[in-house]
Scaffold this motif. Structure first.
Motif, PDB file in Angstrom:
ATOM      1  N   GLY A   1       0.768  -1.234   0.000  1.00 34.92           N
ATOM      2  CA  GLY A   1       0.000   0.000   0.000  1.00 34.92           C
ATOM      3  C   GLY A   1       0.802   1.288   0.000  1.00 34.92           C
ATOM      4  N   VAL A   2       2.117   1.213  -0.130  1.00 34.96           N
ATOM      5  CA  VAL A   2       2.954   2.420  -0.086  1.00 34.96           C
ATOM      6  C   VAL A   2       3.389   2.792  -1.501  1.00 34.96           C
ATOM      7  N   CYS A   3       3.188   4.053  -1.837  1.00 32.84           N
ATOM      8  CA  CYS A   3       3.571   4.591  -3.139  1.00 32.84           C
ATOM      9  C   CYS A   3       4.838   5.433  -2.963  1.00 32.84           C
ATOM     10  N   PHE A   4       5.823   5.186  -3.829  1.00 36.84           N
ATOM     11  CA  PHE A   4       7.095   5.899  -3.751  1.00 36.84           C
ATOM     12  C   PHE A   4       7.333   6.728  -5.012  1.00 36.84           C
ATOM     13  N   ALA A   5       7.935   7.893  -4.837  1.00 35.46           N
ATOM     14  CA  ALA A   5       8.489   8.662  -5.952  1.00 35.46           C
ATOM     15  C   ALA A   5       9.964   8.275  -6.011  1.00 35.46           C
ATOM     16  N   VAL A   6      10.463   8.009  -7.206  1.00 29.32           N
ATOM     17  CA  VAL A   6      11.836   7.537  -7.373  1.00 29.32           C
ATOM     18  C   VAL A   6      12.665   8.641  -8.022  1.00 29.32           C
TER      19      VAL A   6
ATOM     20  N   ASN B   1      11.441   7.910  -2.263  1.00 29.13           N
ATOM     21  CA  ASN B   1      10.797   8.817  -1.327  1.00 29.13           C
ATOM     22  C   ASN B   1       9.334   8.420  -1.174  1.00 29.13           C
ATOM     23  N   LYS B   2       8.902   8.192   0.077  1.00 28.80           N
ATOM     24  CA  LYS B   2       7.515   7.798   0.319  1.00 28.80           C
ATOM     25  C   LYS B   2       6.592   8.952  -0.063  1.00 28.80           C
ATOM     26  N   LEU B   3       5.641   8.674  -0.962  1.00 30.32           N
ATOM     27  CA  LEU B   3       4.708   9.689  -1.431  1.00 30.32           C
ATOM     28  C   LEU B   3       3.351   9.554  -0.746  1.00 30.32           C
ATOM     29  N   ALA B   4       2.849   8.321  -0.617  1.00 29.57           N
ATOM     30  CA  ALA B   4       1.527   8.118  -0.023  1.00 29.57           C
ATOM     31  C   ALA B   4       1.413   6.730   0.583  1.00 29.57           C
ATOM     32  N   ASP B   5       0.711   6.633   1.701  1.00 23.17           N
ATOM     33  CA  ASP B   5       0.385   5.357   2.342  1.00 23.17           C
ATOM     34  C   ASP B   5      -1.051   4.986   2.002  1.00 23.17           C
ATOM     35  N   GLY B   6      -1.400   3.743   2.208  1.00 25.85           N
ATOM     36  CA  GLY B   6      -2.784   3.310   2.078  1.00 25.85           C
ATOM     37  C   GLY B   6      -3.320   3.300   0.658  1.00 25.85           C
ATOM     38  N   GLN B   7      -2.464   3.104  -0.308  1.00 25.17           N
ATOM     39  CA  GLN B   7      -2.909   3.050  -1.704  1.00 25.17           C
ATOM     40  C   GLN B   7      -3.316   1.606  -2.018  1.00 25.17           C
TER      41      GLN B   7
ATOM     42  N   ARG C   1       9.696  19.485 -15.696  1.00 27.63           N
ATOM     43  CA  ARG C   1       9.926  18.034 -15.778  1.00 27.63           C
ATOM     44  C   ARG C   1       8.628  17.312 -16.146  1.00 27.63           C
ATOM     45  N   GLN C   2       8.625  16.687 -17.311  1.00 21.44           N
ATOM     46  CA  GLN C   2       7.439  15.988 -17.806  1.00 21.44           C
ATOM     47  C   GLN C   2       7.406  14.520 -17.402  1.00 21.44           C
ATOM     48  N   GLU C   3       8.562  13.940 -17.093  1.00 24.02           N
ATOM     49  CA  GLU C   3       8.636  12.516 -16.794  1.00 24.02           C
ATOM     50  C   GLU C   3       8.870  12.283 -15.309  1.00 24.02           C
ATOM     51  N   ILE C   4       8.064  11.370 -14.736  1.00 17.58           N
ATOM     52  CA  ILE C   4       8.150  11.033 -13.323  1.00 17.58           C
ATOM     53  C   ILE C   4       8.273   9.516 -13.220  1.00 17.58           C
ATOM     54  N   THR C   5       9.063   9.057 -12.260  1.00 16.59           N
ATOM     55  CA  THR C   5       9.188   7.632 -11.998  1.00 16.59           C
ATOM     56  C   THR C   5       8.738   7.368 -10.573  1.00 16.59           C
ATOM     57  N   GLY C   6       8.005   6.274 -10.386  1.00 14.43           N
ATOM     58  CA  GLY C   6       7.527   5.887  -9.070  1.00 14.43           C
ATOM     59  C   GLY C   6       7.665   4.392  -8.885  1.00 14.43           C
ATOM     60  N   ALA C   7       7.268   3.912  -7.708  1.00 13.06           N
ATOM     61  CA  ALA C   7       7.308   2.483  -7.423  1.00 13.06           C
ATOM     62  C   ALA C   7       6.138   2.121  -6.532  1.00 13.06           C
ATOM     63  N   TYR C   8       5.588   0.938  -6.770  1.00 11.53           N
ATOM     64  CA  TYR C   8       4.471   0.448  -5.966  1.00 11.53           C
ATOM     65  C   TYR C   8       4.544  -1.074  -5.903  1.00 11.53           C
TER      66      TYR C   8
ATOM     67  N   ARG D   1      -1.511   9.405  -7.704  1.00 12.24           N
ATOM     68  CA  ARG D   1      -0.734  10.269  -6.801  1.00 12.24           C
ATOM     69  C   ARG D   1       0.498  10.814  -7.510  1.00 12.24           C
ATOM     70  N   LEU D   2       1.168   9.977  -8.305  1.00 11.09           N
ATOM     71  CA  LEU D   2       2.351  10.422  -9.038  1.00 11.09           C
ATOM     72  C   LEU D   2       1.981  11.446 -10.111  1.00 11.09           C
TER      73      LEU D   2
END
Length: 145
Positions: A31-36, A48-54, A78-85, A63-64
């Motif tokens: 359930g944790v969403c990260f911005a990378v 970097n932790k972005l949101a809990d409970g996803q 910046r048009q491109e974002i990377t995240g992790a879930y 969220r990203l």
């Protein structure tokens, strides 16, 4: 001599697989969403932790995308974002949202942008002759309904 070739091939294959395991795995926290953020030259990326409970990947992607739009509204470029879930990477760009198991491996389309910039399931998007997405609104309701 005929037994040496298969053993040699297996050994080379094992070395190649070991070299591939140097890839940084996405964290698997339920359930944790990260911005990378990409690390400095030769360093590992920063999560970097972005949101809990996803509850789902779609929510983390939202969220990203929200973070990307906020940065753009504040004057960012910046048009491109990377995240992790939950062990998967999420990549957001001008074409849509992509997912993959590694930062530099194969990516698969998850959500595509419509002609007006919204995100939708790729099969639900109408495209013109050139393949570009076309924003389509629902037809107006019939009179008397």
């Amino acid at each position: 001599m005929t037994r040496v070739a298969p053993l040699l091939a297996a050994g080379v294959g094992a070395l190649a697989m070991a070299a591939c395991n140097d890839a940084v795995e996405a964290p698997y926290e339920r359930g944790v969403c990260f911005a990378v953020e990409a690390g400095e030259a030769g360093e590992a990326p920063v999560f970097n932790k972005l949101a809990d409970g996803q509850p789902q990947l779609e929510h983390c992607a939202a969220r990203l995308e929200e973070m990307r739009v906020r940065f753009l509204r504040q004057g960012g470029s910046r048009q491109e974002i990377t995240g992790a879930y939950q062990g998967q990477y999420i990549f957001i760009d001008q074409e849509g949202i992509w997912v993959g198991k590694s930062l530099d491996g194969a990516r698969f389309i998850f959500l595509a942008r419509t002609g007006d910039g919204r995100l939708a399931v790729p099969g639900a998007i109408t495209r013109d002759e050139s393949g570009r997405p076309v924003g389509v609104a629902a037809p107006p309701p019939a009179p008397g309904q």
